[in-house]
Design an enzyme around this catalytic site. Structure first.
Site, PDB file in Angstrom:
ATOM      1  N   LYS A   1      -5.493   7.654  15.548  1.00 19.73           N
ATOM      2  CA  LYS A   1      -5.339   6.242  15.909  1.00 19.73           C
ATOM      3  C   LYS A   1      -5.554   5.997  17.400  1.00 19.73           C
ATOM      4  CE  LYS A   1      -3.375   4.527  11.767  1.00 19.73           C
ATOM      5  NZ  LYS A   1      -2.208   4.318  10.942  1.00 19.73           N
TER       6      LYS A   1
ATOM      7  N   ARG B   1       0.229  11.589   7.001  1.00 17.09           N
ATOM      8  CA  ARG B   1      -1.061  11.162   6.430  1.00 17.09           C
ATOM      9  C   ARG B   1      -2.141  11.443   7.464  1.00 17.09           C
ATOM     10  NH1 ARG B   1      -4.273   6.698   6.688  1.00 17.09           N
ATOM     11  NH2 ARG B   1      -5.276   6.034   4.775  1.00 17.09           N
TER      12      ARG B   1
HETATM   13  N1  PMM Z   1      -3.110   3.770   8.160  1.00 12.13           N
HETATM   14  C1  PMM Z   1      -4.291   3.344   7.686  1.00 12.13           C
HETATM   15  C2  PMM Z   1      -4.476   3.105   6.309  1.00 12.13           C
HETATM   16  N2  PMM Z   1      -3.469   3.323   5.432  1.00 12.13           N
HETATM   17  N3  PMM Z   1      -1.257   3.984   5.006  1.00 12.13           N
HETATM   18  C3  PMM Z   1      -0.062   4.413   5.447  1.00 12.13           C
HETATM   19  N4  PMM Z   1       0.945   4.618   4.575  1.00 12.13           N
HETATM   20  N5  PMM Z   1       0.182   4.634   6.765  1.00 12.13           N
HETATM   21  C4  PMM Z   1      -0.782   4.441   7.714  1.00 12.13           C
HETATM   22  O1  PMM Z   1      -0.496   4.637   8.923  1.00 12.13           O
HETATM   23  C5  PMM Z   1      -2.071   3.981   7.284  1.00 12.13           C
HETATM   24  C6  PMM Z   1      -2.272   3.764   5.892  1.00 12.13           C
HETATM   25  C7  PMM Z   1      -5.424   3.117   8.632  1.00 12.13           C
HETATM   26  O2  PMM Z   1      -6.081   4.319   8.895  1.00 12.13           O
HETATM   27  P1  PMM Z   1      -7.427   4.813   8.108  1.00 12.13           P
HETATM   28  O3  PMM Z   1      -8.411   3.661   8.175  1.00 12.13           O
HETATM   29  O4  PMM Z   1      -7.884   5.996   8.885  1.00 12.13           O
HETATM   30  O5  PMM Z   1      -7.100   5.169   6.700  1.00 12.13           O
END
Ligand code: PMM
Length: 284
Positions: free
Chosen positions: A226, A261
């Site tokens: 991030k 994650r």
């Molecule tokens: N961040 C993203 C998408 N889904 N879900 C959870 N539970 N926590 C997060 O911090 C989160 C998420 C955005 O990141 P990505 O686009 O790399 O998936």
């Protein structure tokens, strides 16, 4: 502690990794990488080989400016991917990253057992009922605003205790989930790193993560690649942020998080396993 969900459960007696599989053309760090079902199959099996305990499939990007997708398009992206993962990695629990109840329902029917809702059940009035009825595991992630604005700074307004506000808002979502019949043993809380949070807010929340852990539910952290990590490490390219991500995850582990994650499973798996062994050795 154990996290229960539709297909069984996951003990949280050690750090657990949720590997990210974005089947989107436009996610912020990995959009467009998985174009065919063969790509999905290969990537899923690589994430599991590297140590992922859960695979999280997402079909809609929350990146500000990303194209909005309707439920039909999201289903077209997510369901074949879930079918492929069920066949390739039958023992790995699958979560679906969606805010739409109809997508969640079909994903659960296709073999997913967890719903990862970045709106914490705020945006679709049917979502809580679907999760309760199917006995799904549920990730309640803190965010503000709609899908188009939640990952921007449009709602990143806090007083002098951002962590307290995040916890209060998540507690409201937890109450709503329980009122809808979702059992506590199925729920995981996520502070929503980078969602309605500037770098200073993400850092504040991670620095005081033990306050969220004190709510008594398992905590998942999604710091992977991030912006605040890019800012701290001067890494403009998201794929260069694996080491920074591992650093954030180790600190979150020390503060009590148990689920992480990530895109880059190997780096965080190794870092978390070493950190965990040291924590355990110090517990005698
Ligand atoms: N961040 C993203 C998408 N889904 N879900 C959870 N539970 N926590 C997060 O911090 C989160 C998420 C955005 O990141 P990505 O686009 O790399 O998936």
């Amino acid at each position: 502690m154990e996290w229960r969900f539709a297909s069984g459960g996951l003990t949280l007696d050690r750090p657990r990794i949720v590997g990210i599989l974005n089947v989107t053309p436009d996610s912020f760090s990995d959009g467009g990488r998985l174009r065919t079902i063969d790509d999905v199959r290969r990537h899923a099996s690589r994430l599991v080989d590297e140590g992922a305990d859960v695979l999280d499939v997402g079909g809609e990007s929350t990146r500000p400016g990303a194209e909005r997708v309707d439920a039909d398009e999201e289903r077209r992206r997510v369901l074949p991917a879930i079918d492929a993962i069920v066949a390739e990695c039958p023992d790995t629990p699958i979560s679906v990253d969606t805010v739409k109840a109809s997508v969640a329902a079909d994903a659960l029917a296709a073999g997913a057992s967890i719903v990862n809702d970045v709106s914490a059940l705020r945006l679709d009035p049917d979502m809580a009922g679907v999760c309760a009825q199917r006995g799904a595991g549920v990730v309640l992630m803190h965010s503000r605003g709609d899908v188009a604005s939640m990952a921007s700074f449009a709602h990143a307004t806090y007083g002098d205790d951002p962590t307290g506000e995040v916890i209060a808002e998540l507690r409201d979502r937890l109450d709503a989930a329980e009122r809808a019949g979702i059992r506590r043993e199925r729920i995981v809380l996520d502070p929503g790193i980078g969602f309605a949070k500037r770098a200073e807010h993400s850092l504040a929340v991670l620095g005081a993560l033990d306050r969220l852990v004190a709510c008594g539910l398992p905590v998942l952290v999604g710091a992977s690649r991030k912006r605040f990590i890019g800012a701290l490490t001067h890494r403009d390219i998201p794929a260069d942020r694996a080491a920074g991500t591992a650093g954030a995850n180790v600190m979150a582990l020390v503060r009590g998080a148990r689920l992480f994650r990530v895109h880059d499973v190997r780096a965080s798996r190794d870092a978390l396993d070493v950190a965990w062994a040291i924590l355990e050795a110090g517990r005698v």
